[in-house]
Structures are given as C-alpha cells and as structure tokens.
Design an enzyme around this catalytic site. Structure first.
Site, PDB file in Angstrom:
ATOM      1  N   GLU A 114      36.261  -1.190  23.495  1.00  8.91           N
ATOM      2  CA  GLU A 114      36.123   0.033  22.693  1.00  8.91           C
ATOM      3  C   GLU A 114      36.295   1.219  23.624  1.00  8.91           C
ATOM      4  OE1 GLU A 114      32.196  -0.050  20.928  1.00  8.91           O
ATOM      5  OE2 GLU A 114      32.502  -2.132  20.361  1.00  8.91           O
ATOM      6  N   LYS A 116      35.042   4.630  25.322  1.00  8.03           N
ATOM      7  CA  LYS A 116      33.705   5.131  25.657  1.00  8.03           C
ATOM      8  C   LYS A 116      33.711   6.627  25.366  1.00  8.03           C
ATOM      9  CE  LYS A 116      30.146   4.793  29.169  1.00  8.03           C
ATOM     10  NZ  LYS A 116      29.657   6.156  29.156  1.00  8.03           N
ATOM     11  N   ASP A 118      32.454  10.355  24.996  1.00  6.68           N
ATOM     12  CA  ASP A 118      31.596  11.130  25.892  1.00  6.68           C
ATOM     13  C   ASP A 118      30.790  12.139  25.091  1.00  6.68           C
ATOM     14  OD1 ASP A 118      30.512  11.893  28.232  1.00  6.68           O
ATOM     15  OD2 ASP A 118      32.202  13.080  28.915  1.00  6.68           O
ATOM     16  N   TYR A 225      28.845   2.670  17.184  1.00 12.33           N
ATOM     17  CA  TYR A 225      29.439   1.577  17.963  1.00 12.33           C
ATOM     18  C   TYR A 225      28.607   0.306  17.977  1.00 12.33           C
ATOM     19  CZ  TYR A 225      26.476   3.783  21.524  1.00 12.33           C
ATOM     20  OH  TYR A 225      25.433   4.343  22.178  1.00 12.33           O
ATOM     21  N   LYS A 312      35.340   3.114  33.953  1.00 14.54           N
ATOM     22  CA  LYS A 312      35.476   4.579  33.889  1.00 14.54           C
ATOM     23  C   LYS A 312      36.806   5.004  34.485  1.00 14.54           C
ATOM     24  CE  LYS A 312      31.882   7.058  33.092  1.00 14.54           C
ATOM     25  NZ  LYS A 312      30.711   7.205  33.799  1.00 14.54           N
ATOM     26  N   CYS A 406      31.108  45.593  46.916  1.00 12.63           N
ATOM     27  CA  CYS A 406      31.791  45.382  45.641  1.00 12.63           C
ATOM     28  C   CYS A 406      33.300  45.511  45.848  1.00 12.63           C
ATOM     29  CB  CYS A 406      31.297  46.413  44.630  1.00 12.63           C
ATOM     30  SG  CYS A 406      32.225  46.332  43.097  1.00 12.63           S
ATOM     31  N   CYS A 409      34.280  48.965  43.699  1.00  9.29           N
ATOM     32  CA  CYS A 409      33.817  50.312  44.034  1.00  9.29           C
ATOM     33  C   CYS A 409      33.310  50.420  45.465  1.00  9.29           C
ATOM     34  CB  CYS A 409      32.738  50.762  43.060  1.00  9.29           C
ATOM     35  SG  CYS A 409      31.194  49.864  43.252  1.00  9.29           S
ATOM     36  N   CYS A 424      26.642  44.044  41.875  1.00 12.01           N
ATOM     37  CA  CYS A 424      26.955  45.418  42.234  1.00 12.01           C
ATOM     38  C   CYS A 424      26.071  46.290  41.351  1.00 12.01           C
ATOM     39  CB  CYS A 424      28.431  45.712  41.956  1.00 12.01           C
ATOM     40  SG  CYS A 424      28.783  47.475  41.990  1.00 12.01           S
ATOM     41  N   CYS A 430      31.144  51.925  38.695  1.00 15.24           N
ATOM     42  CA  CYS A 430      32.004  50.790  39.023  1.00 15.24           C
ATOM     43  C   CYS A 430      32.895  50.458  37.815  1.00 15.24           C
ATOM     44  CB  CYS A 430      31.128  49.602  39.425  1.00 15.24           C
ATOM     45  SG  CYS A 430      32.081  48.161  39.862  1.00 15.24           S
TER      46      CYS A 430
END
Ligand code: IVH
Length: 675
Positions: A114, A116, A118, A225, A312, A406, A409, A424, A430
């Site tokens: 089957e 799998k 997730d 399942y 997997k 930053c 600025c 910042c 800014c």
C-alpha cells in the site's frame, strides 16, 4: 569507539531524538528530514543492541510517539497504535522477507503493498454501525478524543453501509490534499498571514484545534488502511480492504497483492515517480503480510508489528552552489537570511533560492559563500538546504557572518531574547517595513483596496507620496497621474494613466466603509489575525475601549490569550500607533461596531431557530431582525425553542426534530407579518 564515548553517543542520540519527537508530535513541526531522523533512530537502536548494558526503559527507541495534548479527553486504545520500522534498500527488504519466512516456516508468503500516506494516524470506533469515537495516536497507548473534529471529515462515514449491527474499529490516515493545501496557503497569502509549512503539519495542527468550525475550513480527508476487528469470513488484509470499501470507507485503489518480494520491489519502483502525481503526500510504501492468521502469529515488538515494514523513498535531493547570501527585511522588522542558488530542477520545479531561517541555522550548517550544498524538497513548500558538502569547499573560504546592520536602512540589528531572530528596530524609516505594513493594510481581508499592487506601493513610498497607511486617504489624482515606477526588480517601467489613477482613488474611497474588524486587522498588530480581530471588535464596540482596556479585560475575550493581549497593549502604548489611528479616524474610517437601532419588542423573550435559505434576507440578516425585535436566536432546537423559521432547503433532520418537540414552524412571510 571506547565504552565512555559509546555511552555519550547513545545519550546524545536519545536527547536529539526526544527533541525532534517533541517538535514533531507536540508542536507539529519538523526541522530535520524523515531520512535524517531515521538514520539517528537506527544508529541508536543498533548501539543499544550492541551495548545492552546501556539500554534504558525510557529510551525513545522503545517509544512510539509524543505525549498527549492537554485539551482533549483521552481514551485507551483497544490495541496499541504502533509505528512501522523503516527500510531504505532492497537488501533490507530481502532481510525482512527472509525473517518472515523463517518465523512462519514457509516459503510461500503473499504480501500486500500500500502507499504510505503522510498524515496523521487515527483510530475510529463504530458502535452499532454508528461513528462513536475518533482518537489520535497520542502516545500509542492513549489517544486524544478528537471526535468533534473528525466529524468535519466528509469521507468518514457517520453510519456504515451494512445490514448487520457492526461494532468495529478501523484505522487510517487523516490528511490535507496537496491541492487543498495550496488553496489554504493562497488564502493565507491574501491575508498576509504566515504560510502553513506542509500538508502533514497542517493536518495534525488542524485536528488539534478546539474550534471544529475552524477545522471544517481545512477540509481534511481520511484514507482507511486497516480493519482492527475480527469479522467472520475475512482472512486477509486484501479482503479487509475490500470489505472496508464496501461498507463505505475511503480506501484508495492503489493497493496490490504481491506473490513474492520481487513483485514488492516492482511495486516500489512503479510508484517512485508516479506518487508525485497523486493529490496526497506519500513518503513510501507499506508492505504487509497478507494472511491475517500469519500476522497474529508474527505479532509485534514493543514498537512495531513484525508482519509489516515501511519502505521510505528518500526525498529528492540535488547538489547546487551558493552564489550569494542575502538578507530580507519583513514587515515586523525580522531579518531573514536567504541563500541565492545556482538554479537547479528538483521535484518538478526550478529552485533559485532557499531560506536559511536565522543565526542558528547558519551556524548549524556552517554555510559559506560559494559552498556546494545538498538541497531537498519534500512535502515542504520551501526547499531546504540539508547540508554543506565540506569536501568541495574552496580553499580559504571564510565563516559567514550574520549581518549586524539592517540590509536596507543600515541601522544596528537587535537579537530578541531566546529567539535566534534579528530585528531592525528602525520601523519608522526602514523602507521594506513600511512597504510591508501598507501591503498588509490594503490586503483582501483587511481594507481590500484593489488596484494597488506591491510595485505601486513601493513607488508611492519611494516618491514620498505616502509613508504610512493613513496617507493613502490623502492621495489626490494630481499626486499620482503619470507617476512612473519600476516593475519586476527594475526591468520595466510603468506609468499611471488616468484610468488607473481613478481606479486607485475610488478603491481607497470605497475602503472607508470597511467594518471595524477589518480595520483592526489591517493595523497589523502582532498575533491579531482576522478571527481574533472579529472576536475583539464584538467585545469592544469601539477602538477607544480597546486602547483603554487592561490586560485582564483583553484576555477575557474568547480565544484571546496572554501573548495576544500583551501584543495589543504594547501596540497602543506606542505614540506613533495612536497617531496613526487618529489620522485614520480623521479621514473618516469607522473604528466602531455599527450601532443597530432597536426596532420593537414584538418578539420579546421568544426563542427562534432559523434554517434554510430565504428570499428577502440572508440567514444572518434574518437572525439580526429577530434580535432587533427583542427575540432570541438559538442554533439548535430544544424544548425552549418557540419557532422554527424555515426557508428553502431546510435540513430534513430539523423538520423531524421540530415535529417531535412540537415546535411551531413558520415561513418567511409568516415571520415578516409577526414583526
Ligand atoms: S499500517 C503500525 N498502512 O504510518 C501499524 N500505516 O509509521 C500499522 N501509515 O502511524 C500501520 N499509510 O499512520 C499502515 N497504508 C498504511 C499507512 C500507514 C500511512 C502511517 C500510520 C502509522 C505510520 C507508521
């Protein structure tokens, strides 16, 4: 490795695995790939096997999952919900096949393969054919009762399709489809909210929400399942799946019976690429011994069944070069490092950049300019740099230092306590922060100002026509006609013509009548999303009440916790935010709930339930009318209900219940004549 360092290694692995378990199961978050996680777990298991003197009954290698969430009732599982042991190679599959044959003393073993899926494992109980209870896996022995949330899963039958009085338990995987996940994130994008990271975490987080109506919006699906009860005449997993399908469960047609391990390998190869085209995330194949009697005979270890194994697939991984590392500034001032990559095709799309998240991630990877890196794209929307290939590093490369200033600025960044995030603080000047705040203000669920896109905002801010959201309402036609600004990072130039200018001015004007909750959300107060804004505005009827409220009053509002309350108080303690609110008020924006005039007390103390759709009113308007005339509205019928107002397509169950309880049913026109 000597004894001492082996012991240390085992302890470190346990600690690391516990840490990732906690993130994965309790916070629905994962920061390493499943493959890396499995490698760590396999290493721990093999070290514990080799050095039994270091084994520990509380080791994560013996546990199934995380702990139980607090807010749901818990129930003991009828049989433990186990994990599957994972394999990644044909040799592992051969070993599995040999082991099974030896234990069963037979060379003739049928398998069922089957996919799998997730998602999130569920155990679902039916009593007398009816859906009775749905539990999450929890810690494997006890699970959370999420029955109310499971009722939102449309493919989970409420009643089974059978002539017998079935009492059965089934197990399956709840998930959010890829296409739906995409839609949910589109909506998030529109609202300028943080995106969901991947379908699995979204499904798991959603099923743990306390508000089922919120869960329903996530449109969760579920594949079944396994049948976890004995049924006469069912001797194999294949027969079990066919039976589950017959009685109404959503069992995908992708399973196949295999007569030997080579056929299993063919199935695995067949789905390796094909699975990417399914609308559900899958991360491998589950191989099960078909015969149920054999399954019982093989039994389980403390962690997983001996009769099944998961193969997997490795997440697709590619190598590419880091051309540059840039820093981006968001609307909250958070500075995020981004790796600019040599473009590479992975999982069907071309990847050019990957987020490096924060300081810790840069340190963990020790990533440097011109490094070659492994990048992966699993179920995540954003590709992940998993590791740096140190052998390919150029000689003389230097450690990459996170910027102290930053990038936009130039002001010094600060690192917030405990978080590895740099901010910042120059929010007034800014530029990217200003663009971000205004983009949020005009977004769909906020003021919904159409006809202005990010480039227009950038142009308007850069020309100093606007500096904050309230300046939008001061824009005049002459300010913007023929205004030129750059599109697509400076490649093209656009000039605003008369029609566009009129559209912009009109949509700004229209936005003035947006309700208070949109406006509160538009302010962009941290943690105040659209739903929270709605809860706040129905409690505080105007902004001044909210500004003057203390912490206790704010947290008394439904679904508002400490974090949100603190953030609101902080926001309004800043003078410039109060100035913004005042300026918006002066432009005529509505910072209060609409006051409804009381119409009459003709329906005084009468309780109404409204069902179906109506021609003169929407259902909500009809309910409002009842309240404006002194009546009460209830969601469900009870002995206290006086009238059921029915419209078109009223649910048949409501009609039967109203008859049972002897409640008077009235039509829309009868209702109108009452008021
Ligand atoms: S059978 C372990 N079949 O994988 C008990 N599990 O690691 C037997 N899963 O928690 C499980 N697809 O939620 C089985 N076709 C499938 C599956 C499947 C996904 C999940 C399941 C379980 C986890 C095991």
């Amino acid at each position: 490795m000597d004894r001492e360092s082996t012991k240390k290694k085992i302890e470190n692995l346990r600690e690391e695995i516990e840490h990732h378990n906690k993130l994965y199961y309790d916070d629905s978050e994962n920061i390493i790939s499943d493959y890396e996680y499995d490698l760590k777990m396999n290493e721990l298991i093999s070290l514990e096997k080799k050095f039994p003197e270091f084994s520990l009954s509380t080791s994560p290698s013996l546990k199934v999952g995380g702990k139980i969430t607090k807010d749901f009732k818990t129930f003991k599982h009828s049989t433990q919900m186990l994990s599957l042991s994972n394999t990644y190679s044909d040799e592992d599959l051969n070993d599995f096949d040999k082991r099974i044959k030896k234990l069963l003393d037979s060379n003739d073993i049928e398998y069922i393969c089957e996919l799998k899926y997730d998602g999130v494992a569920l155990s679902i109980l039916y009593e007398d054919k009816k859906l009775k209870r749905t539990l999450t896996r929890g810690d494997g022995k006890y699970g959370d009762d999420i029955s109310n949330n499971a009722l939102t899963i449309k493919t989970l039958p409420i009643k089974l399709n059978s002539n017998e009085n079935l009492n059965i338990e089934v197990r399956g995987e709840a998930f959010i489809s890829k296409s739906n996940f995409h839609l949910l994130n589109k909506e998030k994008e529109k609202n300028n909210e943080q995106l969901f990271s991947n379908p699995r975490n979204t499904a798991s987080g959603s099923l743990k929400l306390q508000d089922s109506s919120e869960v329903a919006k996530r449109k969760i699906n579920c594949f079944i399942y396994s049948l976890n009860s004995d049924i006469d005449g069912i001797y194999t997993q294949e027969e079990g799946l066919n039976y589950l399908k017959e009685i109404g469960f959503n069992v995908p047609n992708t399973y196949e019976k295999c007569n030997n391990i080579d056929e299993v390998k063919t199935y695995i190869r067949k789905w390796e690429d094909k699975r990417n085209y399914l609308d559900v995330e899958t991360d491998g194949i589950v191989i099960k011994v078909n015969n149920l009697k054999y399954q019982k005979k093989l039994g389980n270890t403390s962690k997983s069944p001996r009769w099944a194994i998961a193969y997997k697939y490795k997440a697709e991984s590619k190598v590419t070069k880091v051309k540059d590392i840039l820093f981006q500034v968001g609307r909250t001032g958070a500075v995020t490092p981004v790796a600019i990559l040599e473009p590479v095709k992975i999982g069907g799309s071309v990847v050019k950049r990957a987020s490096l998240h924060n300081h810790n991630e840069i340190r963990r990877l020790d990533i440097r300019l011109n490094d070659y890196v492994n990048i992966e794209k699993g179920g995540e929307i954003i590709p992940k740099i998993t590791s740096v290939i140190k052998e390919k590093r150029e000689i003389g490369s230097k450690e990459f230092i996170f910027t102290k200033n930053c990038p936009s600025c130039g002001s010094s960044l600060i690192i917030k306590n405990k978080q590895a995030v740099s901010y910042c603080k120059n929010d007034l000047l800014c530029r990217p922060q200003i663009y971000g705040r205004i983009e949020h203000f005009i977004s769909k669920n906020a003021m919904d100002i159409e006809h202005i896109g990010p480039e227009t905002i950038k142009g308007l801010v850069d020309r100093e026509i606007i500096n904050n959201a309230s300046d939008l309402y001061k824009i005049k036609f002459d300010d913007i006609i023929n205004l030129e600004f750059k599109l697509n990072d400076g490649e093209k130039i656009r000039s605003l013509k008369e029609k566009s200018c009129n559209n912009i001015i009109d949509s700004i004007k229209i936005s003035k009548s947006k309700p208070f909750s949109n406006l509160l959300f538009a302010l962009g107060i941290r943690y105040v999303g659209k739903t929270t804004a709605e809860k706040l505005t129905s409690h505080f009827s105007n902004i001044d009440k909210l500004i003057n409220a203390d912490f206790d009053e704010i947290i008394s509002v439904d679904e508002v916790g400490d974090k949100i309350a603190e953030s609101i108080i902080k926001y309004f303690s800043d003078k410039k935010n109060i100035e913004l609110v005042n300026s918006l008020k002066n432009s005529g924006l509505i910072f209060s709930e609409k006051i409804q005039e009381f119409e009459s007390n003709k329906l005084d103390s009468l309780v109404f339930v409204v069902s179906g759709s109506f021609s003169s009113f929407s259902r909500e308007e009809l309910q409002e009318k009842i309240k404006l005339n002194g009546g009460k509205v209830s969601k469900s019928l009870s002995s206290k209900t006086n009238y059921l107002v029915f419209g078109d397509n009223m649910g048949p169950k409501k009609k039967i219940k109203a008859k049972e309880l002897n409640i008077k049913m009235i039509s829309e026109s009868e209702f109108i004549s009452m008021i």
